[in-house]
Design a protein around this motif. Structure first.
Motif, PDB file in Angstrom:
ATOM      1  N   ILE A  10       0.870  -1.178   0.000  1.00  0.00           N
ATOM      2  CA  ILE A  10       0.000   0.000   0.000  1.00  0.00           C
ATOM      3  C   ILE A  10       0.902   1.221   0.000  1.00  0.00           C
ATOM      4  N   CYS A  11       0.797   2.035  -1.039  1.00  0.00           N
ATOM      5  CA  CYS A  11       1.625   3.243  -1.120  1.00  0.00           C
ATOM      6  C   CYS A  11       0.814   4.403  -0.563  1.00  0.00           C
ATOM      7  N   GLY A  12       1.171   4.867   0.643  1.00  0.00           N
ATOM      8  CA  GLY A  12       0.470   5.988   1.253  1.00  0.00           C
ATOM      9  C   GLY A  12      -0.352   5.571   2.451  1.00  0.00           C
ATOM     10  N   GLY A  13      -0.093   6.201   3.577  1.00  0.00           N
ATOM     11  CA  GLY A  13      -0.795   5.860   4.823  1.00  0.00           C
ATOM     12  C   GLY A  13      -1.699   6.988   5.285  1.00  0.00           C
ATOM     13  N   GLY A  16      -7.290   6.427   3.369  1.00  0.00           N
ATOM     14  CA  GLY A  16      -7.548   5.326   2.433  1.00  0.00           C
ATOM     15  C   GLY A  16      -6.586   4.168   2.632  1.00  0.00           C
ATOM     16  N   GLY A  17      -5.298   4.471   2.689  1.00  0.00           N
ATOM     17  CA  GLY A  17      -4.282   3.418   2.837  1.00  0.00           C
ATOM     18  C   GLY A  17      -4.441   2.665   4.150  1.00  0.00           C
ATOM     19  N   LEU A  18      -4.707   3.409   5.216  1.00  0.00           N
ATOM     20  CA  LEU A  18      -4.837   2.737   6.511  1.00  0.00           C
ATOM     21  C   LEU A  18      -6.130   1.929   6.597  1.00  0.00           C
ATOM     22  N   TYR A  35       3.700   1.639   2.824  1.00  0.00           N
ATOM     23  CA  TYR A  35       4.884   2.477   2.588  1.00  0.00           C
ATOM     24  C   TYR A  35       4.440   3.935   2.595  1.00  0.00           C
ATOM     25  N   GLU A  36       4.853   4.662   3.630  1.00  0.00           N
ATOM     26  CA  GLU A  36       4.429   6.060   3.792  1.00  0.00           C
ATOM     27  C   GLU A  36       5.649   6.973   3.613  1.00  0.00           C
ATOM     28  N   ALA A  37       5.479   8.015   2.793  1.00  0.00           N
ATOM     29  CA  ALA A  37       6.594   8.924   2.512  1.00  0.00           C
ATOM     30  C   ALA A  37       7.040   9.694   3.756  1.00  0.00           C
ATOM     31  N   VAL A  48     -13.276  16.181  10.088  1.00  0.00           N
ATOM     32  CA  VAL A  48     -13.736  15.331   8.984  1.00  0.00           C
ATOM     33  C   VAL A  48     -15.081  14.748   9.412  1.00  0.00           C
ATOM     34  N   MET A  49     -16.000  14.635   8.468  1.00  0.00           N
ATOM     35  CA  MET A  49     -17.308  14.094   8.811  1.00  0.00           C
ATOM     36  C   MET A  49     -17.657  12.906   7.923  1.00  0.00           C
ATOM     37  N   MET A  50     -18.508  12.051   8.458  1.00  0.00           N
ATOM     38  CA  MET A  50     -18.905  10.819   7.768  1.00  0.00           C
ATOM     39  C   MET A  50     -20.423  10.720   7.794  1.00  0.00           C
ATOM     40  N   GLY A 129       9.169   6.981   5.857  1.00  0.00           N
ATOM     41  CA  GLY A 129      10.256   7.561   5.067  1.00  0.00           C
ATOM     42  C   GLY A 129      10.430   6.833   3.739  1.00  0.00           C
ATOM     43  N   LYS A 130       9.357   6.196   3.258  1.00  0.00           N
ATOM     44  CA  LYS A 130       9.414   5.419   2.010  1.00  0.00           C
ATOM     45  C   LYS A 130       8.587   6.120   0.926  1.00  0.00           C
ATOM     46  N   ARG A 131       9.226   7.087   0.282  1.00  0.00           N
ATOM     47  CA  ARG A 131       8.534   7.787  -0.813  1.00  0.00           C
ATOM     48  C   ARG A 131       8.706   6.990  -2.093  1.00  0.00           C
ATOM     49  N   LEU A 132       7.621   6.491  -2.627  1.00  0.00           N
ATOM     50  CA  LEU A 132       7.698   5.724  -3.873  1.00  0.00           C
ATOM     51  C   LEU A 132       8.036   6.667  -5.028  1.00  0.00           C
ATOM     52  N   LEU A 133       9.063   6.299  -5.799  1.00  0.00           N
ATOM     53  CA  LEU A 133       9.415   7.098  -6.981  1.00  0.00           C
ATOM     54  C   LEU A 133       8.798   6.499  -8.236  1.00  0.00           C
ATOM     55  N   CYS A 162      -2.404   4.546  -2.792  1.00  0.00           N
ATOM     56  CA  CYS A 162      -3.297   5.305  -1.889  1.00  0.00           C
ATOM     57  C   CYS A 162      -2.594   6.619  -1.588  1.00  0.00           C
ATOM     58  N   ASP A 163      -1.921   7.152  -2.586  1.00  0.00           N
ATOM     59  CA  ASP A 163      -1.003   8.266  -2.360  1.00  0.00           C
ATOM     60  C   ASP A 163      -1.605   9.618  -2.730  1.00  0.00           C
ATOM     61  N   GLY A 164      -2.915   9.704  -2.658  1.00  0.00           N
ATOM     62  CA  GLY A 164      -3.574  11.005  -2.658  1.00  0.00           C
ATOM     63  C   GLY A 164      -3.689  11.692  -4.008  1.00  0.00           C
ATOM     64  N   GLY A 327     -18.920  15.975   1.809  1.00  0.00           N
ATOM     65  CA  GLY A 327     -18.248  15.310   2.931  1.00  0.00           C
ATOM     66  C   GLY A 327     -18.065  13.832   2.636  1.00  0.00           C
ATOM     67  N   ALA A 328     -17.527  13.541   1.452  1.00  0.00           N
ATOM     68  CA  ALA A 328     -17.581  12.154   0.979  1.00  0.00           C
ATOM     69  C   ALA A 328     -16.240  11.562   0.561  1.00  0.00           C
ATOM     70  N   GLY A 329     -15.187  12.367   0.388  1.00  0.00           N
ATOM     71  CA  GLY A 329     -13.929  11.839  -0.157  1.00  0.00           C
ATOM     72  C   GLY A 329     -13.332  10.744   0.704  1.00  0.00           C
TER      73      GLY A 329
HETATM   74  C1  LIG Z   1     -11.547  21.137   2.603  1.00  0.00           C
HETATM   75  C2  LIG Z   1     -11.764  19.644   2.578  1.00  0.00           C
HETATM   76  C3  LIG Z   1     -12.662  19.069   3.461  1.00  0.00           C
HETATM   77  C4  LIG Z   1     -12.923  17.700   3.394  1.00  0.00           C
HETATM   78  N1  LIG Z   1     -13.835  17.167   4.258  1.00  0.00           N
HETATM   79  C5  LIG Z   1     -14.154  15.872   4.146  1.00  0.00           C
HETATM   80  C6  LIG Z   1     -15.143  15.316   5.007  1.00  0.00           C
HETATM   81  O1  LIG Z   1     -15.678  15.991   5.878  1.00  0.00           O
HETATM   82  N2  LIG Z   1     -15.473  14.004   4.840  1.00  0.00           N
HETATM   83  C7  LIG Z   1     -14.863  13.225   3.893  1.00  0.00           C
HETATM   84  O2  LIG Z   1     -15.233  12.034   3.770  1.00  0.00           O
HETATM   85  N3  LIG Z   1     -13.895  13.726   3.089  1.00  0.00           N
HETATM   86  C8  LIG Z   1     -13.536  15.017   3.203  1.00  0.00           C
HETATM   87  N4  LIG Z   1     -12.567  15.530   2.410  1.00  0.00           N
HETATM   88  C9  LIG Z   1     -11.830  14.632   1.502  1.00  0.00           C
HETATM   89  C10 LIG Z   1     -10.841  13.775   2.281  1.00  0.00           C
HETATM   90  O3  LIG Z   1     -10.017  14.603   3.077  1.00  0.00           O
HETATM   91  C11 LIG Z   1      -9.957  12.971   1.327  1.00  0.00           C
HETATM   92  O4  LIG Z   1     -10.779  12.363   0.357  1.00  0.00           O
HETATM   93  C12 LIG Z   1      -9.199  11.870   2.081  1.00  0.00           C
HETATM   94  O5  LIG Z   1      -8.460  12.403   3.132  1.00  0.00           O
HETATM   95  C13 LIG Z   1      -8.274  11.153   1.093  1.00  0.00           C
HETATM   96  O6  LIG Z   1      -7.527  10.181   1.758  1.00  0.00           O
HETATM   97  P1  LIG Z   1      -6.403   9.369   0.976  1.00  0.00           P
HETATM   98  O7  LIG Z   1      -5.845   8.418   1.970  1.00  0.00           O
HETATM   99  O8  LIG Z   1      -6.917   8.854  -0.303  1.00  0.00           O
HETATM  100  O9  LIG Z   1      -5.304  10.456   0.576  1.00  0.00           O
HETATM  101  P2  LIG Z   1      -4.372  11.369   1.494  1.00  0.00           P
HETATM  102  O10 LIG Z   1      -5.045  11.730   2.768  1.00  0.00           O
HETATM  103  O11 LIG Z   1      -3.884  12.467   0.620  1.00  0.00           O
HETATM  104  O12 LIG Z   1      -3.157  10.418   1.882  1.00  0.00           O
HETATM  105  C14 LIG Z   1      -2.121  10.132   0.989  1.00  0.00           C
HETATM  106  C15 LIG Z   1      -0.930   9.597   1.767  1.00  0.00           C
HETATM  107  O13 LIG Z   1       0.041   9.136   0.845  1.00  0.00           O
HETATM  108  C16 LIG Z   1       1.319   9.626   1.202  1.00  0.00           C
HETATM  109  N5  LIG Z   1       2.100   9.710  -0.038  1.00  0.00           N
HETATM  110  C17 LIG Z   1       1.930  10.587  -1.056  1.00  0.00           C
HETATM  111  N6  LIG Z   1       2.799  10.327  -2.055  1.00  0.00           N
HETATM  112  C18 LIG Z   1       3.525   9.240  -1.667  1.00  0.00           C
HETATM  113  C19 LIG Z   1       4.566   8.471  -2.269  1.00  0.00           C
HETATM  114  N7  LIG Z   1       5.053   8.777  -3.498  1.00  0.00           N
HETATM  115  N8  LIG Z   1       5.080   7.418  -1.602  1.00  0.00           N
HETATM  116  C20 LIG Z   1       4.597   7.083  -0.352  1.00  0.00           C
HETATM  117  N9  LIG Z   1       3.609   7.786   0.272  1.00  0.00           N
HETATM  118  C21 LIG Z   1       3.076   8.841  -0.383  1.00  0.00           C
HETATM  119  C22 LIG Z   1       1.034  10.973   1.865  1.00  0.00           C
HETATM  120  O14 LIG Z   1       2.103  11.369   2.721  1.00  0.00           O
HETATM  121  C23 LIG Z   1      -0.252  10.659   2.625  1.00  0.00           C
HETATM  122  O15 LIG Z   1       0.000  10.126   3.900  1.00  0.00           O
HETATM  123  C24 LIG Z   1     -12.256  16.891   2.450  1.00  0.00           C
HETATM  124  C25 LIG Z   1     -11.318  17.456   1.585  1.00  0.00           C
HETATM  125  C26 LIG Z   1     -11.069  18.822   1.635  1.00  0.00           C
HETATM  126  C27 LIG Z   1     -10.077  19.417   0.674  1.00  0.00           C
END
Ligand SMILES: Cc1cc2nc3c(=O)[nH]c(=O)nc-3n(C[C@H](O)[C@H](O)[C@H](O)COP(=O)(O)OP(=O)(O)OC[C@H]3O[C@@H](n4cnc5c(N)ncnc54)[C@H](O)[C@@H]3O)c2cc1C
Length: 432
Positions: A10-13, A16-18, A35-37, A48-50, A129-133, A162-164, A327-329
């Motif tokens: 899982i790339c990113g903690g 979603g990743g967790l 693997y978290e950067a 954050v709301m659900m 400290g594992k940033r995927l390149l 799961c790296d956002g 409030g859905a991401g």
């Molecule tokens: C203003 C705002 C309000 C929001 N409110 C809500 C809400 O109320 N309810 C809701 O459900 N959603 C909400 N969202 C959306 C929600 O925050 C995101 O959808 C959610 O946090 C995404 O999680 P994620 O794990 O996919 O990504 P991220 O949280 O972005 O996590 C990505 C992880 O990957 C790591 N990473 C990145 N690149 C690398 C790499 N190359 N190698 C290793 N690790 C890497 C990062 O360090 C990070 O830990 C909101 C968003 C915004 C902008």
């Protein structure tokens, strides 16, 4: 784990990743590595709301007891206030709609929310400290090679990005995709939604003290203060100790464009207040306690045409980063994780027929999450009287509720069943 049938990286903690790591850890024959950067798991200081839909998944994952302690008001099964919608961009504001879904709006401090996932992770799973390149999806010997910024490498049978929003995994997947139409590759680039948000945390006691020690709507209730091309979301978190404030301003000329400047910066309270001059008194009474805020240019993805390729899958914001208006991401990231884990956990799925699980995952999750992505953007326009309903409150209120109908049209359990059925119906062809 000598007997692992599948090794999942899982790339990113983030959330979603967790969520995926916790969901997969229920299967003793799946090896999971996160693997978290960064040097630790962390979330930004905000709320954050659900909704009920996500809460039910969290319950299935065994997290609801701990999350109940972290929630502002733990859900009790009864309808609660989703949002109290007010026309607020005038001296005398008024309520024009009340959204009252089952369980209401379930609210957390982000750090407390993430901590619950971290506390449920098995030991040895997290690598910091594992940033995927980059990665190499080696079709011939059925494994993926991972290359990290610190010079180290890893291997796995399945890589889940799961790296956002700015996902490295998505970029490589789309750069290497065999699209006939080359412009499809740019579909994977984030775009500016046209919105900026000011995110701040206000100590609720300051608001109460200024109100003669009494509660106010902002210290008790999820509020949606609506105005033309602007709105403010506020709700209490941390057992009423903090009010999470998100001020949004829409710049129509920026929608779909590239944002010129840093996507996240800090600003002071005065910068926030200046956008809401002339708004009703309770808005002023809240905003005066904003000392500083994080200014975000809200970026999202266009609905992607694929979430998987070979032995690689996308999850959460990497697949469907969306505007925050429903409030859905995070909830959608958790739903991705729940469904993908159920598919991979099927006893018949191994590194050799992984494609079946990925194909079913994509076929169920892609249309669903892309729909939420689209509808979230429309909801934002409704809150700001820029939709086809404009300020016709009689039709706007029900239309706002209808935007959330995906919450109730199926349950996550039904989605899992559909995905499993789809997977079991697939043939024997080796697609990877
Ligand atoms: C203003 C705002 C309000 C929001 N409110 C809500 C809400 O109320 N309810 C809701 O459900 N959603 C909400 N969202 C959306 C929600 O925050 C995101 O959808 C959610 O946090 C995404 O999680 P994620 O794990 O996919 O990504 P991220 O949280 O972005 O996590 C990505 C992880 O990957 C790591 N990473 C990145 N690149 C690398 C790499 N190359 N190698 C290793 N690790 C890497 C990062 O360090 C990070 O830990 C909101 C968003 C915004 C902008």
């Amino acid at each position: 784990m000598p007997t692992a049938k599948l090794r999942v990286a899982i790339c990113g903690g983030g959330i979603g990743g967790l969520a995926l790591a916790v969901a997969l850890s229920k299967y003793s024959d799946i090896q999971v590595d996160v693997y978290e950067a960064a040097g630790q798991f962390k979330e930004i200081g905000a709320g954050v709301m659900m909704w009920e839909r996500t809460w039910k998944i969290l319950d299935q994952l065994g997290l609801s007891e701990d999350l109940s302690k972290a929630a502002d008001t733990p859900p009790n099964g009864f309808p609660g206030i989703g949002f109290d919608f007010r026309r607020a961009d005038r001296e005398t504001g008024f309520q024009f709609h009340m959204y009252n879904p089952p369980y209401g709006c379930i609210r957390f401090h982000r750090a407390h929310f993430l901590d619950v996932f971290v506390n449920h992770l098995p030991s040895g799973v997290a690598h910091f400290g594992k940033r995927l390149l980059s990665y190499e999806d080696r079709h011939s010997n059925s494994q993926v090679i991972l290359k990290f910024a610190d010079g180290s490498q890893g291997t796995c049978d399945l890589l889940v990005g799961c790296d956002g929003l700015k996902s490295t995994v998505r970029k490589q997947m789309y750069d290497q995709a065999p699209f006939k139409e080359p412009t499809l590759k740019i579909v994977a680039e984030p775009i500016w939604s046209g919105w900026v948000t000011y995110r701040a945390l206000v100590p609720a006691d300051r608001v109460r003290q200024a109100n003669g020690g009494k509660e106010t709507r902002t210290t008790t209730t999820p509020m949606m203060y609506c105005g033309k091309s602007k709105h403010i979301v506020s709700y209490p978190i941390f057992q009423g100790r903090i009010v999470n404030v998100v001020g949004l301003v829409f710049y129509p000329e920026g929608e779909g464009k590239t944002f010129d400047g840093p996507w996240v910066t800090e600003c002071d309270g005065a910068e926030v207040i200046k956008h809401y001059v002339g708004w009703e008194q309770e808005v002023q009474d809240l905003l005066r306690h904003v000392d500083k805020a994080m200014l975000w240019a809200v970026h999202s993805l266009r609905p992607l045409p694929m979430y998987t390729s070979g032995r690689v899958a996308l999850l959460g914001d990497a697949a469907h980063a969306m505007t925050p208006h429903q409030g859905a991401g995070a909830g959608q990231a958790i739903e991705d994780a729940y469904i993908l884990a159920a598919l991979l956990g099927e006893p018949s799925i191994t590194a050799l027929n992984l494609w079946k699980a990925l194909s079913a995952y994509e076929s169920i999750r892609l249309p669903f999450a892309n729909r939420v992505l689209r509808e979230s953007a429309v909801s934002g326009k409704m809150y700001e009287f820029n939709s086809i309903f404009q300020d016709n409150y009689t039709s706007l209120g029900p239309a706002i509720d209808a935007q959330w109908s995906w919450l109730w049209e199926s349950t996550p359990e039904e989605e899992v069943e559909r995905a499993l059925k789809r997977m079991r119906g697939l043939g024997v062809k080796h697609k990877l």
